[in-house]
Design a protein around this motif. Structure first.
Motif, PDB file in Angstrom:
ATOM      1  N   ARG A  26     -57.010 -14.378-132.984  1.00 31.61           N
ATOM      2  CA  ARG A  26     -57.475 -14.057-131.651  1.00 31.61           C
ATOM      3  C   ARG A  26     -58.964 -13.730-131.669  1.00 31.61           C
ATOM      4  NH1 ARG A  26     -58.220  -9.993-128.169  1.00 31.61           N
ATOM      5  NH2 ARG A  26     -57.909  -8.245-129.546  1.00 31.61           N
ATOM      6  N   LYS A  27     -59.666 -14.178-130.636  1.00 33.79           N
ATOM      7  CA  LYS A  27     -61.078 -13.875-130.503  1.00 33.79           C
ATOM      8  C   LYS A  27     -61.233 -12.405-130.105  1.00 33.79           C
ATOM      9  CE  LYS A  27     -63.688 -16.704-128.060  1.00 33.79           C
ATOM     10  NZ  LYS A  27     -64.485 -17.315-126.981  1.00 33.79           N
ATOM     11  N   ALA A  28     -62.063 -11.667-130.827  1.00 37.86           N
ATOM     12  CA  ALA A  28     -62.283 -10.249-130.533  1.00 37.86           C
ATOM     13  C   ALA A  28     -63.532 -10.071-129.679  1.00 37.86           C
ATOM     14  CB  ALA A  28     -62.429  -9.464-131.831  1.00 37.86           C
ATOM     15  N   ARG A  29     -63.498  -9.070-128.820  1.00 36.36           N
ATOM     16  CA  ARG A  29     -64.685  -8.637-128.067  1.00 36.36           C
ATOM     17  C   ARG A  29     -65.284  -7.465-128.840  1.00 36.36           C
ATOM     18  NH1 ARG A  29     -60.972  -9.101-124.285  1.00 36.36           N
ATOM     19  NH2 ARG A  29     -60.762  -6.853-124.081  1.00 36.36           N
ATOM     20  N   ILE A  30     -66.533  -7.624-129.242  1.00 38.38           N
ATOM     21  CA  ILE A  30     -67.186  -6.648-130.113  1.00 38.38           C
ATOM     22  C   ILE A  30     -68.498  -6.186-129.488  1.00 38.38           C
ATOM     23  CG2 ILE A  30     -68.198  -6.284-132.412  1.00 38.38           C
ATOM     24  CD1 ILE A  30     -66.328  -8.619-133.357  1.00 38.38           C
TER      25      ILE A  30
ATOM     26  N   GLU B 140     -71.033   3.237-119.996  1.00 46.86           N
ATOM     27  CA  GLU B 140     -70.794   2.362-118.849  1.00 46.86           C
ATOM     28  C   GLU B 140     -70.675   0.906-119.303  1.00 46.86           C
ATOM     29  OE1 GLU B 140     -69.832   0.919-115.326  1.00 46.86           O
ATOM     30  OE2 GLU B 140     -69.897   3.046-115.853  1.00 46.86           O
ATOM     31  N   ARG B 141     -71.543   0.494-120.217  1.00 45.53           N
ATOM     32  CA  ARG B 141     -71.475  -0.881-120.741  1.00 45.53           C
ATOM     33  C   ARG B 141     -70.166  -1.106-121.497  1.00 45.53           C
ATOM     34  NH1 ARG B 141     -76.609  -3.383-121.478  1.00 45.53           N
ATOM     35  NH2 ARG B 141     -75.443  -5.178-122.195  1.00 45.53           N
ATOM     36  N   ILE B 142     -69.724  -0.100-122.251  1.00 49.32           N
ATOM     37  CA  ILE B 142     -68.460  -0.220-122.981  1.00 49.32           C
ATOM     38  C   ILE B 142     -67.307  -0.371-121.992  1.00 49.32           C
ATOM     39  CG2 ILE B 142     -66.816   1.046-124.435  1.00 49.32           C
ATOM     40  CD1 ILE B 142     -69.295   2.131-125.963  1.00 49.32           C
ATOM     41  N   ARG B 143     -67.331   0.396-120.914  1.00 50.18           N
ATOM     42  CA  ARG B 143     -66.274   0.261-119.894  1.00 50.18           C
ATOM     43  C   ARG B 143     -66.284  -1.150-119.294  1.00 50.18           C
ATOM     44  NH1 ARG B 143     -68.279   5.279-118.642  1.00 50.18           N
ATOM     45  NH2 ARG B 143     -66.892   6.990-119.158  1.00 50.18           N
ATOM     46  N   GLN B 144     -67.475  -1.683-119.003  1.00 50.82           N
ATOM     47  CA  GLN B 144     -67.593  -3.006-118.396  1.00 50.82           C
ATOM     48  C   GLN B 144     -67.087  -4.107-119.334  1.00 50.82           C
ATOM     49  OE1 GLN B 144     -71.782  -3.260-117.562  1.00 50.82           O
ATOM     50  NE2 GLN B 144     -71.661  -2.030-115.696  1.00 50.82           N
TER      51      GLN B 144
ATOM     52  N   PRO C 250     -64.324  -3.663-124.959  1.00 50.35           N
ATOM     53  CA  PRO C 250     -64.247  -4.299-126.273  1.00 50.35           C
ATOM     54  C   PRO C 250     -63.026  -3.887-127.076  1.00 50.35           C
ATOM     55  CG  PRO C 250     -65.728  -2.437-126.377  1.00 50.35           C
ATOM     56  CD  PRO C 250     -65.302  -2.570-124.933  1.00 50.35           C
ATOM     57  N   ASP C 251     -62.728  -4.715-128.069  1.00 50.14           N
ATOM     58  CA  ASP C 251     -61.698  -4.392-129.048  1.00 50.14           C
ATOM     59  C   ASP C 251     -62.291  -3.515-130.152  1.00 50.14           C
ATOM     60  OD1 ASP C 251     -59.637  -6.193-127.921  1.00 50.14           O
ATOM     61  OD2 ASP C 251     -61.062  -7.753-128.533  1.00 50.14           O
ATOM     62  N   ILE C 252     -63.559  -3.773-130.457  1.00 55.16           N
ATOM     63  CA  ILE C 252     -64.251  -3.090-131.559  1.00 55.16           C
ATOM     64  C   ILE C 252     -65.630  -2.638-131.090  1.00 55.16           C
ATOM     65  CG2 ILE C 252     -65.194  -3.363-133.908  1.00 55.16           C
ATOM     66  CD1 ILE C 252     -63.135  -5.679-134.243  1.00 55.16           C
ATOM     67  N   VAL C 253     -66.006  -1.418-131.461  1.00 55.23           N
ATOM     68  CA  VAL C 253     -67.362  -0.912-131.244  1.00 55.23           C
ATOM     69  C   VAL C 253     -67.924  -0.545-132.612  1.00 55.23           C
ATOM     70  CG1 VAL C 253     -68.755   0.980-130.321  1.00 55.23           C
ATOM     71  CG2 VAL C 253     -67.029  -0.094-128.883  1.00 55.23           C
TER      72      VAL C 253
ATOM     73  N   THR D 200     -61.238   0.055-131.674  1.00 57.91           N
ATOM     74  CA  THR D 200     -61.525   0.357-133.071  1.00 57.91           C
ATOM     75  C   THR D 200     -63.007   0.695-133.170  1.00 57.91           C
ATOM     76  OG1 THR D 200     -59.806  -1.137-133.853  1.00 57.91           O
ATOM     77  CG2 THR D 200     -61.542  -0.574-135.420  1.00 57.91           C
ATOM     78  N   ILE D 201     -63.311   1.850-133.758  1.00 59.23           N
ATOM     79  CA  ILE D 201     -64.702   2.292-133.901  1.00 59.23           C
ATOM     80  C   ILE D 201     -65.094   2.179-135.362  1.00 59.23           C
ATOM     81  CG2 ILE D 201     -66.318   4.207-133.618  1.00 59.23           C
ATOM     82  CD1 ILE D 201     -64.383   5.259-131.411  1.00 59.23           C
ATOM     83  N   VAL D 202     -66.211   1.486-135.597  1.00 61.80           N
ATOM     84  CA  VAL D 202     -66.724   1.291-136.946  1.00 61.80           C
ATOM     85  C   VAL D 202     -68.138   1.848-136.992  1.00 61.80           C
ATOM     86  CG1 VAL D 202     -67.283  -0.419-138.715  1.00 61.80           C
ATOM     87  CG2 VAL D 202     -65.372  -0.837-137.146  1.00 61.80           C
ATOM     88  N   ALA D 203     -68.425   2.655-137.998  1.00 61.80           N
ATOM     89  CA  ALA D 203     -69.779   3.196-138.165  1.00 61.80           C
ATOM     90  C   ALA D 203     -70.320   2.735-139.508  1.00 61.80           C
ATOM     91  CB  ALA D 203     -69.752   4.716-138.086  1.00 61.80           C
ATOM     92  N   GLY D 204     -71.591   2.379-139.531  1.00 60.93           N
ATOM     93  CA  GLY D 204     -72.212   1.941-140.772  1.00 60.93           C
ATOM     94  C   GLY D 204     -73.690   2.250-140.760  1.00 60.93           C
TER      95      GLY D 204
END
Length: 120
Positions: free
Chosen positions: A4-8, A66-70, A73-76, A103-107
């Motif tokens: 599946r295509k993810a929105r990131i 606000e952008r995340i709500r719009q 996404p599946d992943i941030v 899903t939250i990823v920090a790097g």
């Protein structure tokens, strides 16, 4: 088997230290090249990627949310430098309050050297 295509959403957080600088100085800042490379690779694998350069776009934490709500996404993914660790943590916490399905990823350098500190 097709995946599946993810929105990131990839986020280069705002640096609050820059608020006092002039626009001329801010225009000399480098773009988040690491995130741009990650975005390019991820797009090449068929995913939808939005890169938020918060310093360039003038986005606050509320603007990011606000952008995340719009985008929904599946992943941030959040880039974390020590100077921006608190704002990055705030973004992660607010993202979690938007949806616990994201899903939250920090790097980044801070995560690499101080992961336990960030998780607390």
């Amino acid at each position: 088997m097709t995946s599946r295509k993810a929105r990131i959403v990839l986020i280069s957080p705002p640096d609050e230290r820059l608020l006092s600088f002039t626009k001329a100085y801010l225009s000399t800042l480098e773009p988040p090249l690491g995130l741009a490379c990650l975005a390019s690779y991820t797009i090449s694998k068929g995913h939808d990627v939005t890169l938020l350069d918060c310093n360039a776009e003038g986005l606050s934490v509320d603007g990011i949310c606000e952008r995340i709500r719009q985008i929904s996404p599946d992943i941030v993914g959040i880039s974390v430098f020590t100077s921006m660790a608190k704002v990055s943590c705030s973004i992660a916490e607010k993202t979690r309050s938007i949806s616990n399905k994201i899903t939250i990823v920090a790097g980044g350098p801070h995560i690499h050297f101080m992961a336990e500190d960030f998780l607390q």
